[in-house]
Design a protein around this motif. Structure first.
Motif, PDB file in Angstrom:
ATOM      1  N   PRO A  82       0.813  -1.217   0.000  1.00  0.00           N
ATOM      2  CA  PRO A  82       0.000   0.000   0.000  1.00  0.00           C
ATOM      3  C   PRO A  82       0.851   1.274   0.000  1.00  0.00           C
ATOM      4  O   PRO A  82       0.311   2.370  -0.083  1.00  0.00           O
ATOM      5  N   HIS A  83       2.168   1.106   0.087  1.00  0.00           N
ATOM      6  CA  HIS A  83       3.067   2.258   0.225  1.00  0.00           C
ATOM      7  C   HIS A  83       3.929   2.500  -1.010  1.00  0.00           C
ATOM      8  O   HIS A  83       4.129   3.637  -1.419  1.00  0.00           O
ATOM      9  N   ILE A  84       4.476   1.414  -1.571  1.00  0.00           N
ATOM     10  CA  ILE A  84       5.510   1.536  -2.601  1.00  0.00           C
ATOM     11  C   ILE A  84       4.904   1.179  -3.957  1.00  0.00           C
ATOM     12  O   ILE A  84       4.509   0.029  -4.179  1.00  0.00           O
ATOM     13  N   PRO A  85       4.791   2.147  -4.880  1.00  0.00           N
ATOM     14  CA  PRO A  85       4.216   1.842  -6.195  1.00  0.00           C
ATOM     15  C   PRO A  85       4.997   0.726  -6.904  1.00  0.00           C
ATOM     16  O   PRO A  85       6.224   0.674  -6.849  1.00  0.00           O
ATOM     17  N   GLY A  86       4.250  -0.204  -7.520  1.00  0.00           N
ATOM     18  CA  GLY A  86       4.881  -1.259  -8.310  1.00  0.00           C
ATOM     19  C   GLY A  86       5.540  -2.361  -7.513  1.00  0.00           C
ATOM     20  O   GLY A  86       6.268  -3.179  -8.073  1.00  0.00           O
ATOM     21  N   CYS A  87       5.284  -2.417  -6.205  1.00  0.00           N
ATOM     22  CA  CYS A  87       5.911  -3.440  -5.359  1.00  0.00           C
ATOM     23  C   CYS A  87       4.833  -4.366  -4.816  1.00  0.00           C
ATOM     24  O   CYS A  87       3.807  -3.911  -4.312  1.00  0.00           O
ATOM     25  N   PHE A  88       5.042  -5.689  -4.954  1.00  0.00           N
ATOM     26  CA  PHE A  88       4.082  -6.634  -4.386  1.00  0.00           C
ATOM     27  C   PHE A  88       4.803  -7.787  -3.703  1.00  0.00           C
ATOM     28  O   PHE A  88       5.993  -8.024  -3.931  1.00  0.00           O
ATOM     29  N   ALA A  89       4.068  -8.486  -2.846  1.00  0.00           N
ATOM     30  CA  ALA A  89       4.599  -9.646  -2.128  1.00  0.00           C
ATOM     31  C   ALA A  89       3.843 -10.886  -2.567  1.00  0.00           C
ATOM     32  O   ALA A  89       2.667 -10.812  -2.956  1.00  0.00           O
ATOM     33  N   SER A  90       4.497 -12.030  -2.498  1.00  0.00           N
ATOM     34  CA  SER A  90       3.834 -13.300  -2.815  1.00  0.00           C
ATOM     35  C   SER A  90       4.207 -14.340  -1.771  1.00  0.00           C
ATOM     36  O   SER A  90       5.327 -14.355  -1.261  1.00  0.00           O
ATOM     37  N   ALA A  91       3.226 -15.211  -1.464  1.00  0.00           N
ATOM     38  CA  ALA A  91       3.437 -16.286  -0.485  1.00  0.00           C
ATOM     39  C   ALA A  91       3.183 -17.609  -1.186  1.00  0.00           C
ATOM     40  O   ALA A  91       2.245 -17.722  -1.985  1.00  0.00           O
ATOM     41  N   SER A  92       3.977 -18.620  -0.857  1.00  0.00           N
ATOM     42  CA  SER A  92       3.973 -19.833  -1.679  1.00  0.00           C
ATOM     43  C   SER A  92       4.106 -21.109  -0.868  1.00  0.00           C
ATOM     44  O   SER A  92       4.579 -21.124   0.267  1.00  0.00           O
ATOM     45  N   GLY A  93       3.725 -22.194  -1.523  1.00  0.00           N
ATOM     46  CA  GLY A  93       3.946 -23.535  -0.984  1.00  0.00           C
ATOM     47  C   GLY A  93       5.411 -23.904  -0.890  1.00  0.00           C
ATOM     48  O   GLY A  93       5.749 -24.915  -0.263  1.00  0.00           O
ATOM     49  N   ASP A  94       6.299 -23.095  -1.494  1.00  0.00           N
ATOM     50  CA  ASP A  94       7.738 -23.381  -1.369  1.00  0.00           C
ATOM     51  C   ASP A  94       8.318 -22.835  -0.061  1.00  0.00           C
ATOM     52  O   ASP A  94       9.532 -22.789   0.108  1.00  0.00           O
ATOM     53  N   GLN A  95       7.425 -22.408   0.863  1.00  0.00           N
ATOM     54  CA  GLN A  95       7.774 -21.967   2.218  1.00  0.00           C
ATOM     55  C   GLN A  95       8.383 -20.573   2.280  1.00  0.00           C
ATOM     56  O   GLN A  95       8.868 -20.136   3.327  1.00  0.00           O
ATOM     57  N   THR A  96       8.336 -19.829   1.134  1.00  0.00           N
ATOM     58  CA  THR A  96       8.935 -18.498   1.115  1.00  0.00           C
ATOM     59  C   THR A  96       7.900 -17.397   0.939  1.00  0.00           C
ATOM     60  O   THR A  96       6.814 -17.603   0.397  1.00  0.00           O
ATOM     61  N   LEU A  97       8.290 -16.214   1.430  1.00  0.00           N
ATOM     62  CA  LEU A  97       7.655 -14.946   1.109  1.00  0.00           C
ATOM     63  C   LEU A  97       8.622 -14.216   0.185  1.00  0.00           C
ATOM     64  O   LEU A  97       9.820 -14.139   0.478  1.00  0.00           O
TER      65      LEU A  97
END
Length: 300
Positions: free
Chosen positions: A163-178
């Motif tokens: 919600p702060h940094i334009p063009g930045c996103f996070a993803s969460a996965s079954g590979d145990q990583t963020l």
């Protein structure tokens, strides 16, 4: 929250809810992405609900020929929504029309499980995450994806814009990583080995651009400071089954909510010595979707 006694209920027979999102425009209006047979077979429905004096009413519903797993509201048109589906497609719906969808984007090769519309001003971008291990960037005005992000080694369950940094996103996965991504660069910016289990959900703090939370199959929630990822900022235990979704409060920097396959919704304040504020046991099945109202401080 303290207001859980005022809960309203609406039953959608034959459908299992996967995601709920409050409208950024209309207080009390909620979109629900649902699927038949727990999303394993059958069709999906987008239901738009509204709370009024009579309780919770069904304003609109749209059907799709596969289960719907997530939904996001447009940030520039109060009537537009995007859902994502078990057939790998994204659908754009218009509340002002009785039928739909307006558009279908089909590029993911497996279930599309997550979709989110950017909240930072000056860009109208959508990100989707799929079981095909990719995230895709979309401009709803363009008929095809702008970019595909590869790197995860497992199913992507959650893709959430900062919600702060334009063009930045996070993803969460079954590979145990963020993982943290920037749309201006093709590769991943940051890989956080967040849990020793599948990570099913993540969210950004609304008050701190460096703070995220993850929820996982190991029943824990963990807070991460992007400036130092060696150790989590906080770890919260209490759920007894996998955590399906987690959201930070729009009103409090240290409060968050989570829901789980243990049928509960839990509220936490990670700044307190006893962080679990409340456990709500209204549901009698897996609790998969959760959102906190931007308009009404206590509404979930």
């Amino acid at each position: 929250m303290g207001t859980t006694a005022g809960a309203g209920a609406l039953r959608l027979p034959g459908l299992h809810g996967y995601a709920v999102e409050f409208s950024p425009y209309c207080p009390g209006r909620v979109a629900c992405a649902a699927a038949q047979y727990y999303g394993m077979a059958g069709c999906g429905t987008l239901a738009v609900l509204e709370q009024n004096e009579a309780g919770i009413v069904l304003l609109r519903s749209f059907d799709w020929n596969d289960g719907l797993f997530d939904v996001t509201w447009s940030e520039n048109n109060e009537n537009l929504l995007i859902t994502c589906s078990g057939d790998g497609s994204l659908q754009i719906w218009d509340m002002a029309k009785t039928k739909g969808p307006l558009q279908v984007f089909k590029e993911h090769t497996l279930e599309a499980y997550s979709v989110d519309w950017s909240q930072t001003r000056g860009e109208q971008l959508v990100v989707s995450g799929s079981w095909d291990q990719t995230a895709k960037l979309w401009d709803p005005a363009v008929g095809k994806s702008l970019c595909t992000f590869k790197g995860h080694e497992g199913v992507i369950y959650s893709t959430i814009w900062s919600p702060h940094i334009p063009g930045c996103f996070a993803s969460a996965s079954g590979d145990q990583t963020l993982r943290i991504w920037d749309v201006k660069t093709p590769g991943v910016k940051l890989v956080i080995p967040a849990h020793q289990a599948e990570v099913l959900s993540c969210d950004w703090c609304k008050y701190d651009e460096n703070l995220l939370v993850t929820g996982a199959v190991d029943c824990s929630l963990k807070g991460w400071d992007l400036r130092n990822i060696r150790q989590p900022v906080f770890v919260l235990f209490g759920h007894t089954y996998a955590i399906r979704r987690v959201k930070f409060s729009p009103f409090h920097a240290t409060i968050l909510a989570s829901c789980s396959y243990d049928f509960t919704v839990r509220f936490w304040d990670f700044s307190k010595p006893n962080p679990l504020l409340e456990t709500v046991e209204h549901h009698t099945e897996f609790t998969c979707g959760l959102d906190l109202s931007l308009h009404n401080r206590g509404q979930v």
